[in-house]
Enzyme design. Sequence first.
Site, PDB file in Angstrom:
ATOM      1  N   ARG A 114      11.370  -6.195   5.003  1.00 46.57           N
ATOM      2  CA  ARG A 114      11.388  -4.771   4.641  1.00 46.57           C
ATOM      3  C   ARG A 114      12.499  -4.015   5.373  1.00 46.57           C
ATOM      4  O   ARG A 114      12.680  -4.163   6.576  1.00 46.57           O
ATOM      5  CB  ARG A 114      10.029  -4.150   5.003  1.00 46.57           C
ATOM      6  CG  ARG A 114      10.004  -2.646   4.840  1.00 46.57           C
ATOM      7  CD  ARG A 114       8.629  -2.070   4.921  1.00 46.57           C
ATOM      8  NE  ARG A 114       7.897  -2.498   6.100  1.00 46.57           N
ATOM      9  CZ  ARG A 114       6.600  -2.296   6.283  1.00 46.57           C
ATOM     10  NH1 ARG A 114       5.892  -1.709   5.345  1.00 46.57           N
ATOM     11  NH2 ARG A 114       6.003  -2.703   7.384  1.00 46.57           N
ATOM     12  N   ARG A 130      -1.576  -8.062  13.545  1.00 44.91           N
ATOM     13  CA  ARG A 130      -1.994  -7.090  12.516  1.00 44.91           C
ATOM     14  C   ARG A 130      -2.793  -7.800  11.424  1.00 44.91           C
ATOM     15  O   ARG A 130      -3.810  -7.289  10.942  1.00 44.91           O
ATOM     16  CB  ARG A 130      -0.765  -6.399  11.894  1.00 44.91           C
ATOM     17  CG  ARG A 130      -0.257  -5.234  12.721  1.00 44.91           C
ATOM     18  CD  ARG A 130       1.259  -5.123  12.682  1.00 44.91           C
ATOM     19  NE  ARG A 130       1.813  -4.559  11.470  1.00 44.91           N
ATOM     20  CZ  ARG A 130       3.127  -4.583  11.180  1.00 44.91           C
ATOM     21  NH1 ARG A 130       3.972  -5.160  12.011  1.00 44.91           N
ATOM     22  NH2 ARG A 130       3.577  -4.025  10.079  1.00 44.91           N
ATOM     23  N   ARG A 179      -9.707   0.813   9.305  1.00 46.14           N
ATOM     24  CA  ARG A 179      -9.094  -0.481   9.517  1.00 46.14           C
ATOM     25  C   ARG A 179     -10.060  -1.446  10.205  1.00 46.14           C
ATOM     26  O   ARG A 179      -9.711  -2.580  10.501  1.00 46.14           O
ATOM     27  CB  ARG A 179      -7.889  -0.292  10.424  1.00 46.14           C
ATOM     28  CG  ARG A 179      -6.613  -0.801   9.831  1.00 46.14           C
ATOM     29  CD  ARG A 179      -5.502  -0.447  10.793  1.00 46.14           C
ATOM     30  NE  ARG A 179      -4.300  -1.111  10.450  1.00 46.14           N
ATOM     31  CZ  ARG A 179      -3.291  -0.528   9.811  1.00 46.14           C
ATOM     32  NH1 ARG A 179      -3.359   0.717   9.424  1.00 46.14           N
ATOM     33  NH2 ARG A 179      -2.200  -1.211   9.568  1.00 46.14           N
ATOM     34  N   ARG A 238      11.528  -1.476  11.201  1.00 49.00           N
ATOM     35  CA  ARG A 238      10.507  -1.027  12.147  1.00 49.00           C
ATOM     36  C   ARG A 238      10.375  -2.083  13.229  1.00 49.00           C
ATOM     37  O   ARG A 238      10.354  -3.277  12.928  1.00 49.00           O
ATOM     38  CB  ARG A 238       9.168  -0.914  11.402  1.00 49.00           C
ATOM     39  CG  ARG A 238       8.879   0.468  10.901  1.00 49.00           C
ATOM     40  CD  ARG A 238       7.698   0.506   9.980  1.00 49.00           C
ATOM     41  NE  ARG A 238       6.480  -0.106  10.510  1.00 49.00           N
ATOM     42  CZ  ARG A 238       5.353  -0.193   9.831  1.00 49.00           C
ATOM     43  NH1 ARG A 238       5.273   0.283   8.609  1.00 49.00           N
ATOM     44  NH2 ARG A 238       4.286  -0.753  10.360  1.00 49.00           N
ATOM     45  N   LYS A 270       0.840  -1.220   0.000  1.00 50.89           N
ATOM     46  CA  LYS A 270       0.000   0.000   0.000  1.00 50.89           C
ATOM     47  C   LYS A 270       0.866   1.258   0.000  1.00 50.89           C
ATOM     48  O   LYS A 270       0.616   2.179  -0.762  1.00 50.89           O
ATOM     49  CB  LYS A 270      -0.877   0.074   1.252  1.00 50.89           C
ATOM     50  CG  LYS A 270      -1.974  -0.916   1.361  1.00 50.89           C
ATOM     51  CD  LYS A 270      -2.828  -0.654   2.585  1.00 50.89           C
ATOM     52  CE  LYS A 270      -2.057  -0.573   3.894  1.00 50.89           C
ATOM     53  NZ  LYS A 270      -1.394  -1.784   4.349  1.00 50.89           N
TER      54      LYS A 270
END
Length: 233
Positions: free
Chosen positions: A127, A174, A88, A162, A13
């Site tokens: 990531r 999540r 969300r 992160r 996203k």
Amino acid sequence: MKIVFFGPNGSGKGTQGAVVEERYQIPHIETGIIFRKNISKGTELGEKAKAYIERGELVPDEITIPMVLERLKEADCSNGWLLDGFPRNLIQAVRLDEALRREGAGVDLLIEIILEREIAKERIMGRRICVNDNNHPNNINIEAIKPNGKRCRICGGDLKTRDDDQDEAAIDQRHDIYYDTRNGTLAAIQYFKDLSDSSGIPAIVELDGKRSIQEVTRELASRLEKLEFLNSA
Ligand code: AP5
């Protein structure tokens, strides 16, 4: 143009949102980034949000919903916005829709990246974030965008991770929220799809997130091109 952008955490996203932002010249509002900036500045909002984010839980609606609705009233949103990370859950979707309806408006376009949970998880864990630019894709698990040693493959900048990306339990949490069809993010998506079925608005664009970044970008650009009627929204 008012756009909501959905996709499981790690589906791209953030990566593709930059393309939409560029095309429509509207602000790309990422709730996760708003929270992380507040955490690093040590604000009261950041203090409240920190523990939830570390556990992969949603920051409570009574904090998040007013924060986003206030942000949408700012001057740079007068020609529209791209929301990424909100809504969300079902309640956030309903509150957003209600707030827009009070102003005689609504969401014009919904973009959804579809991706299996396991692939999304692998992408999150690999990531690496460039300190110079969030939009420089670097991922140690994906050959095409592997960093240059320990440095950004685009600009040579330092890379960081992160905290919530390296904790498997937080990632699973999540994703549990995202794939929840009763009250979670998939329920929020369905809320807007039901509106679309009954009134034709918002327009819906679904994308296959398994393809490469460039392929998803190309598909997204071509689908947006076909939505000409929306270009003046
Ligand atoms: P947030 O910051 O939104 O994090 P997230 O949900 O985990 O989403 P990501 O930013 O990680 O995923 P992405 O889809 O943008 O992936 P990316 O493009 O980087 O939220 C963080 C936290 O804040 C939440 O857990 C919650 O606590 C709180 N929060 C936020 N909003 C809230 C709300 N509304 N209510 C309550 N709480 C809220 O891509 C991932 C990786 O894959 C990258 O390395 C990328 O380079 C790579 N990649 C992307 N596309 C491809 C592709 N096609 N092929 C190969 N690799 C790809």
